[in-house]
Design an enzyme around this catalytic site. Structure first.
Site, PDB file in Angstrom:
ATOM      1  N   LYS A 121      12.179   3.603   5.475  1.00  0.00           N
ATOM      2  CA  LYS A 121      10.862   3.066   5.817  1.00  0.00           C
ATOM      3  C   LYS A 121      10.575   3.261   7.306  1.00  0.00           C
ATOM      4  O   LYS A 121       9.507   3.744   7.694  1.00  0.00           O
ATOM      5  CB  LYS A 121      10.783   1.572   5.469  1.00  0.00           C
ATOM      6  CG  LYS A 121       9.403   0.970   5.730  1.00  0.00           C
ATOM      7  CD  LYS A 121       9.462  -0.530   5.898  1.00  0.00           C
ATOM      8  CE  LYS A 121       9.907  -0.910   7.294  1.00  0.00           C
ATOM      9  NZ  LYS A 121       9.816  -2.355   7.576  1.00  0.00           N
ATOM     10  N   ASP A 139       6.657  -0.790   2.790  1.00  0.00           N
ATOM     11  CA  ASP A 139       7.140  -2.104   3.214  1.00  0.00           C
ATOM     12  C   ASP A 139       6.764  -3.113   2.126  1.00  0.00           C
ATOM     13  O   ASP A 139       6.330  -2.739   1.034  1.00  0.00           O
ATOM     14  CB  ASP A 139       6.570  -2.485   4.579  1.00  0.00           C
ATOM     15  CG  ASP A 139       5.073  -2.765   4.530  1.00  0.00           C
ATOM     16  OD1 ASP A 139       4.438  -2.528   3.480  1.00  0.00           O
ATOM     17  OD2 ASP A 139       4.532  -3.249   5.546  1.00  0.00           O
TER      18      ASP A 139
END
Length: 220
Positions: A121, A139
């Site tokens: 991420k 996220d």
């Protein structure tokens, strides 16, 4: 599950709701962005920005982070969750950046994930925001919104959510879609109190329709 036409409708409406969606972590270069994103794990951007306001005045380069004892860096980020582990990761990250990348932050996602405290991420955020490489960073907001709307399946892993979004969203829109999904999840489709009654997507949203039925039953 939403079809491509319905997904397009959702993305367009999110764009109208949040035309200025962007990375809210304050930074002035790729190195500061890596530090900020690493600090943001399980923490709000608002708190990270409070900490980095003084942190980035004190530490300008990877060498600066290595000139101080670990305890001093820990103290500088103490208000952030997991600060001990994050401070250790930051110093190790800076050491690797200096030793293996000549002090520069890598532009390749796979290289970025080799750095301590930098997962997929984080790497996606960095390549997208710092280097304008198309990417979708998943996220909690992106995952929640994608699953509530029915773009992805409830049981999908974070990686599966990312791959599904990459397949269903045009590549040139990956980065802006990432930011719009975050803004939509952060300010509208919140985890605890989603604004379903005023949501323009509620008729397409499986979770929203379920919640609205529940409200009608309670009120009725």
């Amino acid at each position: 599950m939403l079809n491509n036409t319905q997904i397009r409708y959702c993305l367009d409406h999110m764009g109208e709701m949040f035309p200025d969606a962007h990375c809210e972590l304050n930074h002035s270069n790729p190195f500061e962005l890596v530090i900020a994103v690493a600090l943001s794990a399980q923490c709000t951007d608002v708190l990270v920005n409070k900490v980095t306001k003084t942190l980035f005045e004190k530490y300008k380069t990877p060498k600066d982070y290595l000139r101080v004892p670990l305890e001093e860096l820990q103290n500088d980020i103490r208000s952030i969750g997991l600060y001990r582990n994050k401070a250790k990761n930051i110093q190790n990250l800076c050491r690797i950046v200096l030793d293996e990348y000549n002090g520069e932050i890598p532009t390749d996602r796979d290289e970025l994930t080799k750095l301590p405290g930098v997962g997929r991420k984080t790497a996606n955020v960095v390549v997208s925001v710092a280097y304008n490489v198309p990417a979708i960073a998943v996220d909690t907001h992106v995952e929640r919104v994608s699953k509530r709307l029915g773009i992805c399946r409830w049981k999908d892993s974070v990686l599966e959510v990312e791959k599904t979004l990459m397949k269903k969203v045009p590549k040139e829109e990956w980065s802006v879609t990432h930011h719009r999904l975050i803004f939509f999840g952060r300010y509208h489709c919140k985890a605890q109190n989603p604004q379903c009654p005023s949501c323009p997507l509620v008729e397409l949203c499986r979770e929203g329709k379920k919640r609205m039925k529940g409200q009608v039953a309670v009120n009725g």
